[in-house]
Design a protein around this motif. Structure first.
Motif, PDB file in Angstrom:
ATOM      1  N   ALA A   1      -9.264  13.199   9.755  1.00 48.23           N
ATOM      2  CA  ALA A   1      -8.887  11.796   9.929  1.00 48.23           C
ATOM      3  C   ALA A   1      -7.733  11.418   9.002  1.00 48.23           C
ATOM      4  O   ALA A   1      -6.831  10.671   9.385  1.00 48.23           O
ATOM      5  N   PHE A   2      -7.761  11.944   7.775  1.00 48.05           N
ATOM      6  CA  PHE A   2      -6.690  11.670   6.814  1.00 48.05           C
ATOM      7  C   PHE A   2      -5.350  12.172   7.346  1.00 48.05           C
ATOM      8  O   PHE A   2      -4.337  11.476   7.261  1.00 48.05           O
ATOM      9  N   LEU A   3      -5.338  13.376   7.890  1.00 43.04           N
ATOM     10  CA  LEU A   3      -4.103  13.921   8.462  1.00 43.04           C
ATOM     11  C   LEU A   3      -3.611  13.066   9.622  1.00 43.04           C
ATOM     12  O   LEU A   3      -2.406  12.807   9.765  1.00 43.04           O
ATOM     13  N   GLY A   4      -4.552  12.625  10.468  1.00 48.85           N
ATOM     14  CA  GLY A   4      -4.161  11.806  11.609  1.00 48.85           C
ATOM     15  C   GLY A   4      -3.582  10.465  11.205  1.00 48.85           C
ATOM     16  O   GLY A   4      -2.669   9.950  11.862  1.00 48.85           O
ATOM     17  N   ASP A   5      -4.091   9.908  10.100  1.00 50.02           N
ATOM     18  CA  ASP A   5      -3.635   8.588   9.656  1.00 50.02           C
ATOM     19  C   ASP A   5      -2.397   8.638   8.772  1.00 50.02           C
ATOM     20  O   ASP A   5      -1.782   7.602   8.505  1.00 50.02           O
TER      21      ASP A   5
ATOM     22  N   TYR B   1       2.180  13.415   5.338  1.00 41.45           N
ATOM     23  CA  TYR B   1       1.584  14.410   4.453  1.00 41.45           C
ATOM     24  C   TYR B   1       1.270  15.714   5.181  1.00 41.45           C
ATOM     25  O   TYR B   1       1.036  15.736   6.390  1.00 41.45           O
ATOM     26  N   ARG B   2       1.242  16.789   4.389  1.00 35.52           N
ATOM     27  CA  ARG B   2       0.745  18.084   4.832  1.00 35.52           C
ATOM     28  C   ARG B   2      -0.331  18.522   3.850  1.00 35.52           C
ATOM     29  O   ARG B   2      -0.467  17.961   2.776  1.00 35.52           O
TER      30      ARG B   2
ATOM     31  N   ALA C   1      -7.211  18.869  14.527  1.00 31.30           N
ATOM     32  CA  ALA C   1      -6.186  18.522  13.544  1.00 31.30           C
ATOM     33  C   ALA C   1      -4.902  19.282  13.857  1.00 31.30           C
ATOM     34  O   ALA C   1      -4.928  20.336  14.510  1.00 31.30           O
ATOM     35  N   ASP C   2      -3.772  18.763  13.398  1.00 32.69           N
ATOM     36  CA  ASP C   2      -2.466  19.371  13.646  1.00 32.69           C
ATOM     37  C   ASP C   2      -2.292  20.601  12.748  1.00 32.69           C
ATOM     38  O   ASP C   2      -2.031  20.480  11.557  1.00 32.69           O
ATOM     39  N   GLY C   3      -2.406  21.787  13.332  1.00 36.61           N
ATOM     40  CA  GLY C   3      -2.306  23.026  12.565  1.00 36.61           C
ATOM     41  C   GLY C   3      -0.948  23.265  11.952  1.00 36.61           C
ATOM     42  O   GLY C   3      -0.846  23.987  10.952  1.00 36.61           O
ATOM     43  N   SER C   4       0.113  22.663  12.505  1.00 35.47           N
ATOM     44  CA  SER C   4       1.458  22.863  11.957  1.00 35.47           C
ATOM     45  C   SER C   4       1.616  22.182  10.601  1.00 35.47           C
ATOM     46  O   SER C   4       2.579  22.450   9.879  1.00 35.47           O
ATOM     47  N   ARG C   5       0.676  21.320  10.249  1.00 33.90           N
ATOM     48  CA  ARG C   5       0.750  20.612   8.970  1.00 33.90           C
ATOM     49  C   ARG C   5      -0.298  21.120   7.994  1.00 33.90           C
ATOM     50  O   ARG C   5      -0.586  20.482   6.986  1.00 33.90           O
ATOM     51  N   ILE C   6      -0.879  22.270   8.290  1.00 37.55           N
ATOM     52  CA  ILE C   6      -1.893  22.855   7.418  1.00 37.55           C
ATOM     53  C   ILE C   6      -1.507  24.289   7.077  1.00 37.55           C
ATOM     54  O   ILE C   6      -1.373  25.134   7.973  1.00 37.55           O
ATOM     55  N   ASP C   7      -1.299  24.581   5.817  1.00 39.99           N
ATOM     56  CA  ASP C   7      -1.019  25.942   5.351  1.00 39.99           C
ATOM     57  C   ASP C   7      -2.244  26.474   4.606  1.00 39.99           C
ATOM     58  O   ASP C   7      -3.112  25.710   4.174  1.00 39.99           O
ATOM     59  N   VAL C   8      -2.293  27.789   4.449  1.00 38.39           N
ATOM     60  CA  VAL C   8      -3.423  28.393   3.736  1.00 38.39           C
ATOM     61  C   VAL C   8      -2.920  29.351   2.667  1.00 38.39           C
ATOM     62  O   VAL C   8      -1.829  29.911   2.766  1.00 38.39           O
ATOM     63  N   ALA C   9      -3.729  29.541   1.629  1.00 36.24           N
ATOM     64  CA  ALA C   9      -3.411  30.476   0.553  1.00 36.24           C
ATOM     65  C   ALA C   9      -4.716  30.921  -0.088  1.00 36.24           C
ATOM     66  O   ALA C   9      -5.758  30.273   0.047  1.00 36.24           O
TER      67      ALA C   9
ATOM     68  N   ARG D   1     -15.214  28.473  -3.217  1.00 34.01           N
ATOM     69  CA  ARG D   1     -14.892  27.154  -2.691  1.00 34.01           C
ATOM     70  C   ARG D   1     -13.539  27.172  -1.991  1.00 34.01           C
ATOM     71  O   ARG D   1     -12.773  28.129  -2.117  1.00 34.01           O
ATOM     72  N   VAL D   2     -13.260  26.081  -1.284  1.00 31.15           N
ATOM     73  CA  VAL D   2     -11.942  25.833  -0.720  1.00 31.15           C
ATOM     74  C   VAL D   2     -11.501  24.440  -1.163  1.00 31.15           C
ATOM     75  O   VAL D   2     -12.280  23.493  -1.106  1.00 31.15           O
ATOM     76  N   GLU D   3     -10.267  24.359  -1.636  1.00 32.81           N
ATOM     77  CA  GLU D   3      -9.704  23.077  -2.056  1.00 32.81           C
ATOM     78  C   GLU D   3      -8.573  22.690  -1.120  1.00 32.81           C
ATOM     79  O   GLU D   3      -7.844  23.555  -0.610  1.00 32.81           O
ATOM     80  N   ALA D   4      -8.417  21.388  -0.915  1.00 34.43           N
ATOM     81  CA  ALA D   4      -7.284  20.863  -0.157  1.00 34.43           C
ATOM     82  C   ALA D   4      -6.268  20.297  -1.132  1.00 34.43           C
ATOM     83  O   ALA D   4      -6.609  19.475  -1.985  1.00 34.43           O
ATOM     84  N   VAL D   5      -5.028  20.767  -1.038  1.00 34.71           N
ATOM     85  CA  VAL D   5      -3.942  20.320  -1.915  1.00 34.71           C
ATOM     86  C   VAL D   5      -2.971  19.485  -1.094  1.00 34.71           C
ATOM     87  O   VAL D   5      -2.559  19.908  -0.006  1.00 34.71           O
ATOM     88  N   LEU D   6      -2.608  18.326  -1.600  1.00 32.33           N
ATOM     89  CA  LEU D   6      -1.749  17.397  -0.876  1.00 32.33           C
ATOM     90  C   LEU D   6      -0.276  17.810  -1.026  1.00 32.33           C
ATOM     91  O   LEU D   6       0.208  18.028  -2.138  1.00 32.33           O
ATOM     92  N   LEU D   7       0.416  17.893   0.109  1.00 36.01           N
ATOM     93  CA  LEU D   7       1.852  18.202   0.140  1.00 36.01           C
ATOM     94  C   LEU D   7       2.572  17.126   0.919  1.00 36.01           C
ATOM     95  O   LEU D   7       1.966  16.427   1.752  1.00 36.01           O
ATOM     96  N   THR D   8       3.863  16.966   0.688  1.00 37.66           N
ATOM     97  CA  THR D   8       4.669  16.026   1.455  1.00 37.66           C
ATOM     98  C   THR D   8       5.516  16.795   2.460  1.00 37.66           C
ATOM     99  O   THR D   8       5.858  17.952   2.251  1.00 37.66           O
ATOM    100  N   GLU D   9       5.865  16.122   3.528  1.00 39.76           N
ATOM    101  CA  GLU D   9       6.679  16.745   4.567  1.00 39.76           C
ATOM    102  C   GLU D   9       8.095  17.015   4.055  1.00 39.76           C
ATOM    103  O   GLU D   9       8.604  16.280   3.226  1.00 39.76           O
TER     104      GLU D   9
END
Length: 319
Positions: free
Chosen positions: A235-239, A243-244, A281-289, A311-319
């Motif tokens: 939902a955060f990505l959609g709104d 952000y990525r 969710a839009d996969g083009s705006r989600i990277d993994v590491a 664990r898995v963490e989500a890190v906020l990135l800008t476009e």
């Protein structure tokens, strides 16, 4: 009259009762036991009692490798519960704190993980061993309080897709009963993490641990579950199209670094697959590491620490 009745009348303004309340407060045998009500869904996990002992009640955040405390002597009860996932550990403790204050307890310490002292505070206080109590170093909440010779500490933490709650109480040996914990006949389920909470954490801290995900040691398969954090993340990505996100997987120290980097990246990919395939969710705006075991948030020497590190963490990135 009960202690609660005297206290209520005093609060109502009958000042002449103040001295009576003091007399009752210094007579431990006459103190009414605290009564805490938990949600109906709370599942009791363990109880460990000491007939007569000394408990160091934490009274301040960790400073210079030391947790300030006050010693309370008496009957010590250590109990743990498992509750449905909550938006935060604080949501679990707020109603319990209100109950304690209403019953005349003085709160000494009320803090979240980082404000308490994070890792050092967690391992500087008494915690029931895993699996009966699990603590996520980054998201726990702690509260301590006392009333006369009675002491209570509460520790809540989301971990493994649920919320763990620990309550340690100390009663004078001559007291009639330990703290009573009861549950209502039915309460609505505790909500999962809200979009507002997740968005605020991402924007303020730049990252968030997805604490309701669970991986077995060495496994890259995401366990089955509702995963409120992932719904909030989608939902955060959609709104927020500006952000990525970077999903970063982490592991415990079982195995080599090279193996764990691969495992952690595949765990992050499993989370991305869930977001894109099930939540659209839009996969083009989600990277993994994958970081392997290079960034632990707990000790890998304990079972609970290894669980927290997987664990898995989500890190906020800008476009």
């Amino acid at each position: 009259m009960s202690l609660r009745r005297l206290w209520c009348l005093h609060v109502a303004g009958l000042r002449w009762l103040a001295h009576v309340c003091v007399l009752v407060a210094i007579a431990p045998a006459r103190l009414a036991a605290a009564e805490l009500m938990l949600p109906a869904e709370a599942e009791a996990l363990s109880q460990r009692d000491t007939a007569l002992g000394v408990y160091q009640l934490p009274t301040g955040p960790e400073r210079a490798d030391e947790v300030p405390s006050q010693a309370f002597e008496g009957r010590i009860s250590r109990r743990t519960w498992r509750l449905p996932p909550a938006g935060s550990a604080l949501e679990v403790l707020v109603p319990l704190r209100a109950q304690l204050v209403e019953q005349g307890y003085e709160v000494h310490l009320d803090c979240a993980a980082r404000d308490c002292g994070g890792f050092d505070f967690r391992f500087g206080i008494e915690v029931v061993p895993a699996p009966d109590m699990m603590v996520d170093i980054s998201t726990y909440h702690f509260l301590s309080a006392s009333r006369g010779d009675e002491a209570v500490s509460l520790l809540a933490s989301p971990a493994g897709g649920v919320t763990f709650l620990q309550i340690i109480t100390v009663q004078p040996p001559e007291a009639a009963a330990a703290v009573t914990v009861s549950k209502p006949a039915a309460l609505p389920a505790v909500p999962g993490p809200s979009l507002v909470d997740l968005a605020k954490t991402l924007e303020v801290r730049g990252h968030v641990v997805l604490t309701d995900l669970e991986f077995e040691s060495g496994s890259t398969r995401l366990q089955e579950g509702a995963f409120p954090s992932l719904r909030a993340l989608a939902a955060f990505l959609g709104d927020n199209p500006q952000y990525r996100l970077l999903l970063v997987g982490h592991t415990d120290t079982v195995g080599s670094l090279q193996q764990n980097i691969g495992i952690s990246e595949r765990r992050a990919q499993a989370v991305k697959d869930y977001l894109t395939q099930r939540l659209e969710a839009d996969g083009s705006r989600i990277d993994v590491a994958g970081a392997g075991f290079l960034a632990p948030i707990a000790s890998n020497l304990t079972t609970e620490g290894r669980l927290a590190n997987r664990r898995v963490e989500a890190v906020l990135l800008t476009e």
